[in-house]
Each structure stands twice: as C-alpha cells, then as structure tokens.
Write an enzyme that holds these catalytic residues in place. Structure first.
Site, PDB file in Angstrom:
ATOM      1  N   ASP A 103      48.208  38.286  54.241  1.00  0.00           N
ATOM      2  CA  ASP A 103      48.618  37.002  54.804  1.00  0.00           C
ATOM      3  C   ASP A 103      48.393  37.047  56.313  1.00  0.00           C
ATOM      4  OD1 ASP A 103      49.682  34.521  55.299  1.00  0.00           O
ATOM      5  OD2 ASP A 103      51.762  35.079  54.870  1.00  0.00           O
TER       6      ASP A 103
ATOM      7  N   SER B  95      46.532  40.747  60.891  1.00  0.00           N
ATOM      8  CA  SER B  95      46.724  40.849  62.332  1.00  0.00           C
ATOM      9  C   SER B  95      46.541  39.488  62.994  1.00  0.00           C
ATOM     10  CB  SER B  95      45.723  41.827  62.935  1.00  0.00           C
ATOM     11  OG  SER B  95      45.965  43.138  62.461  1.00  0.00           O
TER      12      SER B  95
ATOM     13  N   ASN C  87      36.026  45.922  54.068  1.00  0.00           N
ATOM     14  CA  ASN C  87      36.092  44.649  54.787  1.00  0.00           C
ATOM     15  C   ASN C  87      35.664  44.857  56.233  1.00  0.00           C
ATOM     16  OD1 ASN C  87      38.281  43.837  56.972  1.00  0.00           O
ATOM     17  ND2 ASN C  87      39.235  45.425  55.677  1.00  0.00           N
TER      18      ASN C  87
ATOM     19  N   PHE D  55      39.335  40.659  62.634  1.00  0.00           N
ATOM     20  CA  PHE D  55      40.504  39.946  63.195  1.00  0.00           C
ATOM     21  C   PHE D  55      40.294  38.433  63.219  1.00  0.00           C
ATOM     22  CE2 PHE D  55      42.443  43.580  65.992  1.00  0.00           C
ATOM     23  CZ  PHE D  55      42.937  44.172  64.839  1.00  0.00           C
TER      24      PHE D  55
ATOM     25  N   SER E  96      41.977  49.166  63.626  1.00  0.00           N
ATOM     26  CA  SER E  96      40.965  48.484  62.822  1.00  0.00           C
ATOM     27  C   SER E  96      39.584  48.919  63.289  1.00  0.00           C
ATOM     28  CB  SER E  96      41.098  46.971  62.956  1.00  0.00           C
ATOM     29  OG  SER E  96      39.973  46.326  62.375  1.00  0.00           O
TER      30      SER E  96
ATOM     31  N   ASN F  79      36.913  47.192  62.944  1.00  0.00           N
ATOM     32  CA  ASN F  79      36.037  46.025  62.977  1.00  0.00           C
ATOM     33  C   ASN F  79      36.062  45.245  64.289  1.00  0.00           C
ATOM     34  OD1 ASN F  79      35.267  46.471  60.231  1.00  0.00           O
ATOM     35  ND2 ASN F  79      37.255  45.639  59.626  1.00  0.00           N
TER      36      ASN F  79
ATOM     37  N   ASN G 273      45.464  52.624  58.620  1.00  0.00           N
ATOM     38  CA  ASN G 273      44.512  51.531  58.475  1.00  0.00           C
ATOM     39  C   ASN G 273      43.390  51.984  57.523  1.00  0.00           C
ATOM     40  OD1 ASN G 273      43.033  49.064  59.119  1.00  0.00           O
ATOM     41  ND2 ASN G 273      44.159  49.072  61.064  1.00  0.00           N
TER      42      ASN G 273
ATOM     43  N   THR H 108      45.188  46.604  48.427  1.00  0.00           N
ATOM     44  CA  THR H 108      44.033  46.644  47.545  1.00  0.00           C
ATOM     45  C   THR H 108      44.444  46.719  46.079  1.00  0.00           C
ATOM     46  OG1 THR H 108      42.761  47.727  49.298  1.00  0.00           O
ATOM     47  CG2 THR H 108      41.861  47.829  47.065  1.00  0.00           C
TER      48      THR H 108
END
Length: 398
Positions: free
Chosen positions: A101, A122, A147, A151, A212, A214, A284, A357
């Site tokens: 969420d 996040s 993924n 963010f 993260s 990413n 993470n 997951t």
C-alpha cells in the site's frame, strides 16, 4: 411422455443452475478466505491473465474495499501470539511490508484483515511516477518477484492526509510510514526530514528506507557517515513533535546485501542512544541472484523478493541480533510463506515479521495460515508465547 417444457429448457436450466452454483461457491470460497482455493484456483488464473502491476493494484483495491474483514480464517487470534514490542501490545506479530500500500489507500482495510500491524509507503516528499513499465516481474517457478518501481508515490501531501484520517493513537493495529527520497534530491536528509514532518503526528512508527535498489545512490546512505547525518536529522524532527502527543518510533530498513563490516557499523549506530533508533527492519529486496533461479525473468534488473530471499534474509537477522545483543528490536521481512518461515526468523532474532510476496502467490488467506502454523511451531517446542522464541537460536540448548 409429453413434457410441458419447451425443447432444451431442462438442459439450459440445468446448465444455468450449475453455473450459478459454481459461481456462488467461488464467491463464497473467495470472500471467506479459503486458503487452498486462493492458492490453487484464484491466484494461478490471476498470474496467467493479469500482469503483475495490475494485479498489485487490484490487491490494494480489495484491501481498501473492506472485504478482507470477512476472511474468517484470518480473524482468529491466538493468545500465544500476543506480544509487546516498542512499548506497544500487538495482537499478533504478523504485519504487511511497505511496497504493497504505497499511497496509504487501504490502511483501515488492512487493519481489519487480521494483521498485527500495517506499514505503508515508501512515500516521497514530492509526487513522482517511478520507473517506466514494465517494472514488476513474477518469477513463478521460484515463488519470487523482481520489482524496479523506483519509489512511485502520490507524494507526502496526499498520503499524509490519508494517514491523518486513519491514525488513532490507541488503535489495536499499529501502522507505520516508510519514508523514501525523491530521485533528484541531492541532500537526502532533507527529504527524510520533510517526510518526518509530514507524518510524525499521524503514525505509530517512521521507517528510514535507505535500502531500495531502485533509486540511484540510495543504498550508499547506509554507510556510517551518511547514516549518522540522516538519522540525526530525522531524530531531531521527531523530537520537535509536541510533547503532549505520542511520538512515533524510529526504525531503519536495511539491505540484505551488506557485508560484515557494514553490518557492524550499522549495529554500532543503532545502538548509540544519540541517534534514537528504536528498531530495525531486515530487510529490503536483494540485488543478488541465487544460482537456483529458473524463471525466465531472473535476469530482470531490480530488487528480488520472496522465497529466493528467505535464507539470506534470515542469515542477516542472525548476524544483526548477535551484533546488537538482542537490544534492538528487529522486524524480519523476506520470503515468509508459512508459519515455519516466520518462526525461523523469530528464532533468529526477529520480534515481529512482515509479509508481501507471499500474498502474491497465496492471497490474503496467508495471514491466517501463518498465524495458525506459527502457533503450531510454538506448541511443538513447548513454548507458551511467541516472545519466548525471539532469539532462541542464540541461547544455549538445554
């Protein structure tokens, strides 16, 4: 023999009854949270016909709808799972991790799902779209997900309004906010300070997410020098909150790919009272790719979660619990699909655990399943409460 019904009427009616009955059964099994039906019937269909990001959005809408409150198997609570962490009582130690969420759309629905706590985000200060699609990939054969969302966030203003509406200091299901930085921000500590100012009055805990893979450069903030500056800034923001209000706890979320020296540095920082860290989330997603992966999507860039992360994650919980002497509460997150998976992380040193997951592969009924199986693990070892199992692997065997 003469029939008063027109030709084919009985056959058509029979088919309609069968279809109607089957549909009713499917709806009943879906909305009462039948574990096997979700895992073996619903989710395989979703995986076959719906792309991963769309399915994720559907999951958030389902949680937001409030229908999870009718998943009867999830609603059962067990006295063995009631525990006290961060000075608060949790009816069970099972939470949902950040990343599900992201924008705080389903806080109340998730609270009613049978979880012990909820984490959103996040959240970045300014709205941002994240990376280009496709950016989420299922590894069906490996029960994993990669993924590279980057963010994507509605921004602090929108999400903090939702958090303000949902926050109750005496709620029996705590909720936390996971803070991130905008991609183009140079002074990262400013973004986390803004996040703390947005949410400090409207959540039970704040998570500094510097792990993260990413967001370019984000993981470098886990170095001791950067971390001290960042945590000092966020702690100061929390300390400025009106003393009459309950201040949120401050947690740090780290990567599973840190080496031994980096973990030692982090352990020293979080144990230093000057920085006011109340707990750690381990971990993470990972940028590593185990040799065991078989899915065609295994080479996609991004963070890997799910079953392939489980062993690495549990190992890091072991290490950090030992480095901190069990003085800093740990939330274990990575590859939980069963009560046994949760129990392994708790015995390694986690006081609480988080799912994500597992929901992709088994649906929301996994919540009730993990609780039930976790109790069975405790009973098998002769334990009466989950708190007795925290860090059990580090104690001498009797």
């Amino acid at each position: 023999m003469y029939s008063k019904f027109p030709p084919g009427y009985i056959a058509r009616s029979t088919v309609k009854i069968l279809i109607g009955g089957t549909s009713f059964f499917a709806l009943l099994e879906t909305f009462t949270g039948n574990e096997k039906f979700h895992k073996e019937q619903i989710l395989p269909l979703v995986h076959r016909y719906v792309d991963a990001e769309t399915a994720h959005k559907w999951g958030v809408r389902l949680a937001k709808s409030g229908l999870l409150a009718y998943y009867s198997n999830n609603q059962k609570e067990y006295p063995e799972l009631k525990t006290n962490v961060f000075g608060r009582t949790f009816k069970n130690p099972i939470g949902i991790a950040a990343g599900f969420d992201k924008d705080g759309e389903a806080i109340d629905g998730l609270r009613a799902s049978g979880l012990g706590f909820v984490e959103i985000g996040s959240v970045t200060p300014l709205p941002q779209d994240g990376n280009q699609r496709p950016r989420v990939f299922r590894l069906l054969e490996d029960k994993g997900v990669i993924n590279r969302y980057g963010f994507n966030s509605a921004g602090g203003g929108v999400v903090s309004d939702r958090a303000k509406q949902a926050y109750r200091h005496d709620a029996d299901v705590m909720f936390g906010v996971n803070l991130g930085k905008n991609k183009n921000t140079v002074k990262a500590e400013l973004d986390y300070e803004i996040g703390a100012n947005y949410f400090g009055n409207f959540c039970d805990y704040l998570v500094v997410n510097v792990s993260s893979p990413n967001t370019p450069g984000l993981r470098s903030l886990q170095s001791k020098e950067h971390l001290i500056k960042l945590l000092t800034t966020v702690r100061a923001s929390i300390d400025r909150i009106d003393p009459a209000r309950t201040k949120p706890k401050l947690l740090l979320k780290i990567a599973p790919d840190l080496n031994d020296d980096e973990l030692k540095d982090i352990a020293k920082v979080v144990m230093d009272k000057r920085y006011g860290v109340d707990g750690l989330i381990i971990s993470n997603t990972t940028i590593s790719r185990p040799a065991s992966l078989t899915s065609a999507n295994k080479s996609e860039s991004g963070g890997l979660s799910g079953a392939p992360l489980k062993q690495l994650n549990t190992q890091k919980i072991h290490q950090v619990y030992k480095l901190t002497g069990g003085q800093v509460p740990i939330i274990g997150c990575g590859g939980i699909f069963s009560g046994t998976d949760a129990y392994e992380k708790i015995r390694a040193g986690a006081s609480l655990v988080q799912l994500y997951t597992g929901i992709v592969y088994e649906g929301f009924p996994i919540i009730g399943k993990v609780k039930r199986e976790l109790v069975e693990c405790l009973q098998k070892d002769g334990l009466t409460n989950v708190s007795e199992a925290v860090g059990a692997d580090h104690r001498p065997k009797k």
